[in-house]
Design a protein around this motif. Sequence first.
Motif, short mmCIF file in Angstrom:
data_model
loop_
_atom_site.label_atom_id
_atom_site.label_comp_id
_atom_site.label_asym_id
_atom_site.label_seq_id
_atom_site.Cartn_x
_atom_site.Cartn_y
_atom_site.Cartn_z
N UNK A 192 0.90 -1.34 -0.18
CA UNK A 192 -0.06 0.03 0.03
C UNK A 192 0.58 1.26 -0.13
N UNK A 193 1.83 1.49 -0.85
CA UNK A 193 2.72 2.36 -1.05
C UNK A 193 2.32 3.30 -2.11
N UNK A 194 2.60 4.65 -2.11
CA UNK A 194 2.38 5.40 -3.37
C UNK A 194 2.84 4.69 -4.48
N UNK A 195 2.00 4.67 -5.74
CA UNK A 195 2.41 3.94 -6.90
C UNK A 195 3.65 4.70 -7.56
N UNK A 196 3.91 6.05 -7.45
CA UNK A 196 4.92 6.59 -8.03
C UNK A 196 6.33 6.09 -7.67
N UNK A 241 -6.60 16.90 -11.60
CA UNK A 241 -6.58 16.41 -10.30
C UNK A 241 -6.87 17.04 -9.21
N UNK A 242 -6.33 18.51 -9.27
CA UNK A 242 -6.46 19.63 -8.37
C UNK A 242 -8.07 19.88 -8.14
N UNK A 243 -8.48 19.87 -9.52
CA UNK A 243 -9.81 20.43 -9.62
C UNK A 243 -10.90 19.38 -9.03
N UNK A 244 -10.72 18.30 -9.09
CA UNK A 244 -11.48 17.10 -8.47
C UNK A 244 -11.59 17.22 -7.38
N UNK A 301 -12.08 12.78 -1.68
CA UNK A 301 -10.74 13.32 -1.57
C UNK A 301 -10.76 14.76 -1.79
N UNK A 302 -9.80 15.45 -0.89
CA UNK A 302 -9.45 16.80 -0.95
C UNK A 302 -8.39 17.07 -1.90
N UNK A 303 -7.80 18.16 -1.76
CA UNK A 303 -6.38 18.61 -2.52
C UNK A 303 -5.35 17.52 -2.09
N UNK A 304 -5.06 17.54 -0.90
CA UNK A 304 -4.01 16.74 -0.28
C UNK A 304 -3.86 15.15 -0.64
N UNK A 305 -5.38 14.52 -0.81
CA UNK A 305 -5.38 13.42 -1.24
C UNK A 305 -4.93 12.95 -2.67
N UNK A 306 -5.03 14.14 -3.30
CA UNK A 306 -4.45 14.05 -4.71
C UNK A 306 -2.98 14.08 -5.01
N UNK A 307 -2.16 14.59 -4.18
CA UNK A 307 -0.79 14.67 -4.14
C UNK A 307 -0.03 13.45 -4.53
N UNK A 308 -0.24 12.23 -4.17
CA UNK A 308 0.33 11.06 -4.52
C UNK A 308 0.04 10.99 -6.12
N UNK A 309 -1.17 11.19 -6.29
CA UNK A 309 -1.41 10.78 -7.81
C UNK A 309 -0.92 11.81 -8.78
N UNK A 310 -0.78 12.98 -8.60
CA UNK A 310 0.00 14.10 -9.06
C UNK A 310 1.60 13.58 -9.33
N UNK A 333 -9.77 7.03 -7.90
CA UNK A 333 -10.10 8.32 -6.92
C UNK A 333 -11.49 8.72 -6.80
N UNK A 334 -12.11 8.81 -8.18
CA UNK A 334 -13.63 9.44 -8.34
C UNK A 334 -14.34 8.22 -7.76
N UNK A 335 -14.16 7.01 -7.74
CA UNK A 335 -15.00 5.89 -7.31
C UNK A 335 -15.09 5.64 -5.96
#
Length: 441
Positions: free
Chosen positions: A32-36, A78-81, A293-302, A405-407
């Motif tokens: 369960x580590x960030x995929x990047x 991603x930030x917009x979502x 998700x908020x903005x911080x939750x998107x950072x690993x995906x960014x 993320x969306x689902x």
Amino acid sequence: MFKIFNNYKSEFILLALILFILFGLGICISFSLPLFLGLIPAYCMLFIYLLTLKNNFSQLIFISLKGIFMVKEVVGILIGVGIMLPSFALSGTLNEILNIFMFTLNPKYLAFFSFVFASILSLIIGSITGTLCILSAPIMALSNSVHYPSYIVAGALVSGAMLGDRSSIFSSALRLTAICVGIDVKTHFMAILPTTIVAVILILIVYSIFLPIFFEIHINSVHITSDYLIKVDYFKLFPILILFVLFIKKVPLFFSFLFSSIFALFISDVNSSINLIYHIFYGINIWPFNHLSGIFSMLPLVALVCVSSAFNSLLQKSRILDSLVKRIINPKSYSQSVFRVIVLNLISSMLFCNQALPLMLAAQQLRNEWRRNFKLSLLSRVIADSAHVFPGIVPWNLLAQICAILLGVKPMYYIHFAFLLWILPIINLIFSYFAQKDKIK
């Protein structure tokens, strides 16, 4: 001048890169580590090998940064979502949509209705991201409310949303495929129509008949209380209407999310601006919605977007797939050529980690050789049935991650039930075995 591999070395490095990617991403998924983090070893390996060919260090850095700059729009989405989801929850917009679905949907056939609704909406707006942004939160909340398996509903939503992204005349991806192959949009649309019709019929049968038979789905209506049966407040649906209109007007997605979110926050019931900012950055978790998700939750995906784009840029520049591509088409066998193109598209979807690059690679690299033996419209259909949909079933691909993320459901759980993404390449293979080799005159 940029130095690239010879044919022998490129095949060896390609195999090594695939192994590095699979190993690194497998570790990340297991723990369960960030995929990047799983892509960094493969990127470093390719970077080092290109250095050994006497390429300039600063040149490689510039190529990597150029790749990152090319995905600035994805980062904006991603930030917009991240802003939109909690905003729509705070404004009550998601609850109102949920109320409407409670009135109109039969929970027993929730997967069927999810696929149908997502298909219709995606055919109108031509965007998988836009469709899931509008439908995923309320429909997934409904599945939680009635205890319908969320991973099945998530797969149905992705299948429906992908249908429009691949087939709608408003879809930029459809137009990109036609342009890259070198045919007009109408010719491409008519080429993909047969496999589309067959796939949709099969999927409707599966979702409406076979799922209820082979999966013992226990529908719980305990949570459908009078709280959900109140009169719909149509004013709270305005943020969705604004988002829908902006999609139709082709406003950039980030600004579509931002403008609709601002209106949603304006009508929200949050008393304190501090609480508002907190929810925007950290998300919100209210039953029956999963964590929004908020903005911080998107950072690993960014971070995944940026690392994969830098990696993609180096891959393209090194032309590491060229030697493989040249051996794909067999003039004596159409079905064998189709199978090889599908395999190539699966590999490139695993390597490039986005949707556009595998599509462009197959179209631009294969079209000259393909037109000598078969109709270009057949190539466009193979690409639409493989390169276009495979990113949704590769768990570490950006498209699959955005859907997750969306689902609120991890790709490893929903991809088994995203039937459109599996059925289309299989149908295309079956078509190829029964088709006559159709040469261009």
